[in-house]
Motif scaffolding. Structure first.
Motif, PDB file in Angstrom:
ATOM      1  N   ALA A   1      44.152  46.982  46.027  1.00  0.00           N
ATOM      2  CA  ALA A   1      44.364  45.734  45.284  1.00  0.00           C
ATOM      3  C   ALA A   1      44.489  46.022  43.795  1.00  0.00           C
ATOM      4  O   ALA A   1      43.943  46.995  43.279  1.00  0.00           O
ATOM      5  N   ASP A   2      45.230  45.176  43.081  1.00  0.00           N
ATOM      6  CA  ASP A   2      45.402  45.327  41.635  1.00  0.00           C
ATOM      7  C   ASP A   2      44.433  44.468  40.839  1.00  0.00           C
ATOM      8  O   ASP A   2      44.295  44.635  39.631  1.00  0.00           O
ATOM      9  N   GLU A   3      43.766  43.512  41.512  1.00  0.00           N
ATOM     10  CA  GLU A   3      42.839  42.617  40.835  1.00  0.00           C
ATOM     11  C   GLU A   3      41.428  42.860  41.360  1.00  0.00           C
ATOM     12  O   GLU A   3      41.213  42.981  42.568  1.00  0.00           O
ATOM     13  N   CYS A   4      40.467  42.925  40.445  1.00  0.00           N
ATOM     14  CA  CYS A   4      39.121  43.342  40.841  1.00  0.00           C
ATOM     15  C   CYS A   4      38.336  42.222  41.518  1.00  0.00           C
ATOM     16  O   CYS A   4      38.614  41.031  41.326  1.00  0.00           O
ATOM     17  N   ALA A   5      37.332  42.638  42.298  1.00  0.00           N
ATOM     18  CA  ALA A   5      36.387  41.704  42.908  1.00  0.00           C
ATOM     19  C   ALA A   5      35.218  41.456  41.969  1.00  0.00           C
ATOM     20  O   ALA A   5      34.761  40.327  41.801  1.00  0.00           O
ATOM     21  N   LEU A   6      34.715  42.542  41.335  1.00  0.00           N
ATOM     22  CA  LEU A   6      33.590  42.486  40.404  1.00  0.00           C
ATOM     23  C   LEU A   6      33.949  43.274  39.156  1.00  0.00           C
ATOM     24  O   LEU A   6      34.742  44.216  39.213  1.00  0.00           O
ATOM     25  N   ARG A   7      33.311  42.952  38.020  1.00  0.00           N
ATOM     26  CA  ARG A   7      33.598  43.698  36.797  1.00  0.00           C
ATOM     27  C   ARG A   7      32.428  43.584  35.823  1.00  0.00           C
ATOM     28  O   ARG A   7      31.704  42.591  35.811  1.00  0.00           O
ATOM     29  N   LEU A   8      32.258  44.625  35.002  1.00  0.00           N
ATOM     30  CA  LEU A   8      31.277  44.650  33.924  1.00  0.00           C
ATOM     31  C   LEU A   8      31.781  45.567  32.816  1.00  0.00           C
ATOM     32  O   LEU A   8      32.363  46.620  33.091  1.00  0.00           O
ATOM     33  N   LEU A   9      31.549  45.189  31.581  1.00  0.00           N
ATOM     34  CA  LEU A   9      31.794  46.098  30.470  1.00  0.00           C
ATOM     35  C   LEU A   9      30.797  47.252  30.544  1.00  0.00           C
ATOM     36  O   LEU A   9      29.707  47.108  31.121  1.00  0.00           O
ATOM     37  N   THR A  10      31.151  48.404  29.995  1.00  0.00           N
ATOM     38  CA  THR A  10      30.287  49.578  30.123  1.00  0.00           C
ATOM     39  C   THR A  10      28.944  49.412  29.412  1.00  0.00           C
ATOM     40  O   THR A  10      28.001  50.151  29.689  1.00  0.00           O
TER      41      THR A  10
ATOM     42  N   ASP B   1      21.880  38.256  36.638  1.00  0.00           N
ATOM     43  CA  ASP B   1      22.719  38.184  35.447  1.00  0.00           C
ATOM     44  C   ASP B   1      22.700  39.524  34.723  1.00  0.00           C
ATOM     45  O   ASP B   1      21.710  40.247  34.794  1.00  0.00           O
ATOM     46  N   PRO B   2      23.785  39.897  33.995  1.00  0.00           N
ATOM     47  CA  PRO B   2      24.960  39.072  33.721  1.00  0.00           C
ATOM     48  C   PRO B   2      25.861  38.917  34.939  1.00  0.00           C
ATOM     49  O   PRO B   2      25.845  39.753  35.843  1.00  0.00           O
ATOM     50  N   ARG B   3      26.612  37.853  34.930  1.00  0.00           N
ATOM     51  CA  ARG B   3      27.499  37.560  36.054  1.00  0.00           C
ATOM     52  C   ARG B   3      28.547  38.657  36.205  1.00  0.00           C
ATOM     53  O   ARG B   3      29.235  39.003  35.243  1.00  0.00           O
ATOM     54  N   VAL B   4      28.666  39.189  37.413  1.00  0.00           N
ATOM     55  CA  VAL B   4      29.638  40.255  37.676  1.00  0.00           C
ATOM     56  C   VAL B   4      30.809  39.769  38.520  1.00  0.00           C
ATOM     57  O   VAL B   4      31.809  40.468  38.667  1.00  0.00           O
ATOM     58  N   SER B   5      30.697  38.591  39.101  1.00  0.00           N
ATOM     59  CA  SER B   5      31.710  38.101  40.035  1.00  0.00           C
ATOM     60  C   SER B   5      33.011  37.773  39.312  1.00  0.00           C
ATOM     61  O   SER B   5      33.014  37.225  38.213  1.00  0.00           O
ATOM     62  N   TYR B   6      34.120  38.131  39.960  1.00  0.00           N
ATOM     63  CA  TYR B   6      35.435  37.783  39.443  1.00  0.00           C
ATOM     64  C   TYR B   6      36.239  37.096  40.550  1.00  0.00           C
ATOM     65  O   TYR B   6      36.478  35.912  40.499  1.00  0.00           O
ATOM     66  N   LYS B   7      36.604  37.846  41.588  1.00  0.00           N
ATOM     67  CA  LYS B   7      37.314  37.262  42.725  1.00  0.00           C
ATOM     68  C   LYS B   7      36.423  37.147  43.967  1.00  0.00           C
ATOM     69  O   LYS B   7      36.796  36.515  44.941  1.00  0.00           O
ATOM     70  N   GLN B   8      35.282  37.820  43.941  1.00  0.00           N
ATOM     71  CA  GLN B   8      34.326  37.719  45.043  1.00  0.00           C
ATOM     72  C   GLN B   8      32.932  37.524  44.458  1.00  0.00           C
ATOM     73  O   GLN B   8      32.685  37.826  43.295  1.00  0.00           O
ATOM     74  N   TRP B   9      32.025  37.036  45.310  1.00  0.00           N
ATOM     75  CA  TRP B   9      30.626  36.894  44.932  1.00  0.00           C
ATOM     76  C   TRP B   9      29.812  37.997  45.591  1.00  0.00           C
ATOM     77  O   TRP B   9      30.245  38.617  46.558  1.00  0.00           O
ATOM     78  N   ILE B  10      28.632  38.223  45.056  1.00  0.00           N
ATOM     79  CA  ILE B  10      27.667  39.117  45.690  1.00  0.00           C
ATOM     80  C   ILE B  10      27.045  38.370  46.866  1.00  0.00           C
ATOM     81  O   ILE B  10      26.660  37.212  46.709  1.00  0.00           O
TER      82      ILE B  10
END
Length: 239
Positions: free
Chosen positions: A66-75, A98-107
């Motif tokens: 996939a080209d779009e992430c499920a979860l993300r965080l800055l370093t 927290d912090p919220r990591v969800s983008y396209k999916q949830w934990i």
């Protein structure tokens, strides 16, 4: 998923799981992650940036191909901005806290194959642009059906008055963040009911807003207990 069929409603509970396997690292690897996780496991990703570190560097978890992430965080470990010195190496933790990591999916993440990647700023849009080094693959294992079959959920009585609080008890063989219980209309023609306006509660927190103020998720795990549906719910009350 486990259903309880009563006089006028169906109560549904969604359960999930946990745990890990050893990781492997090679020289000059930018990302290190365990190769396999059980459903509901906290995911820790280590990074080592061979380029000059920037506050705009981030780590994303992508479904395989996939080209779009499920979860993300800055370093830096934040989900929106970094005010501290940029990190050349370190680790970030993807969990229901927290912090919220969800983008396209949830934990917790759905079972399947994923990649963890280190990236430079692309507007932090969640897309797989400006990769730093190679991504590392890992897998989220599926739940075993026998664990689900041993889980139970039931109301404390068969009939409730209109606007009366409804107490629901539950018992399972495992617990993960963001487990929830919902009450659905009893429709004999619909084996798998779903209604986005149905009242629901996190089984770990006993509320519909969780214990994490930013993301409103619930990080508490409970294998058994009870929850109460009443007029404290944000919406969908009375039923």
């Amino acid at each position: 998923m486990l259903y309880y069929r009563g006089m006028k409603s169906i109560i549904l509970i969604l359960f999930c799981c946990y745990a890990v396997e050893k990781s492997s690292a090679t020289a000059n690897q930018t990302i290190t992650v365990n190769r396999q996780y059980k459903f509901g496991q906290t995911i820790v990703v280590k990074f080592n940036n061979p380029e000059p570190a920037l506050t705009s560097n981030w780590v994303g978890i992508f479904p395989k191909s996939a080209d779009e992430c499920a979860l993300r965080l800055l370093t830096c470990g934040d989900s929106s901005s970094c005010t501290e010195e940029p990190r050349q190496d370190g680790q970030v933790t993807f969990s229901a806290r927290d912090p919220r990591v969800s983008y396209k999916q949830w934990i917790p993440l759905k079972p399947g194959n994923y990649e963890a990647c280190l990236l430079n700023d692309n507007g932090f849009t969640g897309y797989k642009d400006n990769l730093i080094g190679q991504c590392e693959s890992f897998k989220i294992k599926s739940l075993k059906k026998k664990k689900l079959k041993k889980s139970r959920v039931w109301p404390t009585k068969k009939i409730f008055s209109y606007e009366e609080s409804i107490t629901v008890r539950f018992k399972g063989t495992f617990a993960v963040p963001n487990q929830w219980i919902a009450i659905y209309a009893d429709d004999p023609d619909n084996k798998y009911p779903f209604d986005e306006y149905a009242p629901w509660i996190y089984s770990g927190c006993g509320t519909d807003y969780g214990n994490q103020p930013q993301s409103q998720q619930c990080s508490i795990r409970r294998k058994k207990g009870e929850v109460e549906f009443n007029n404290t719910l944000h919406e969908c009350w009375p039923i």
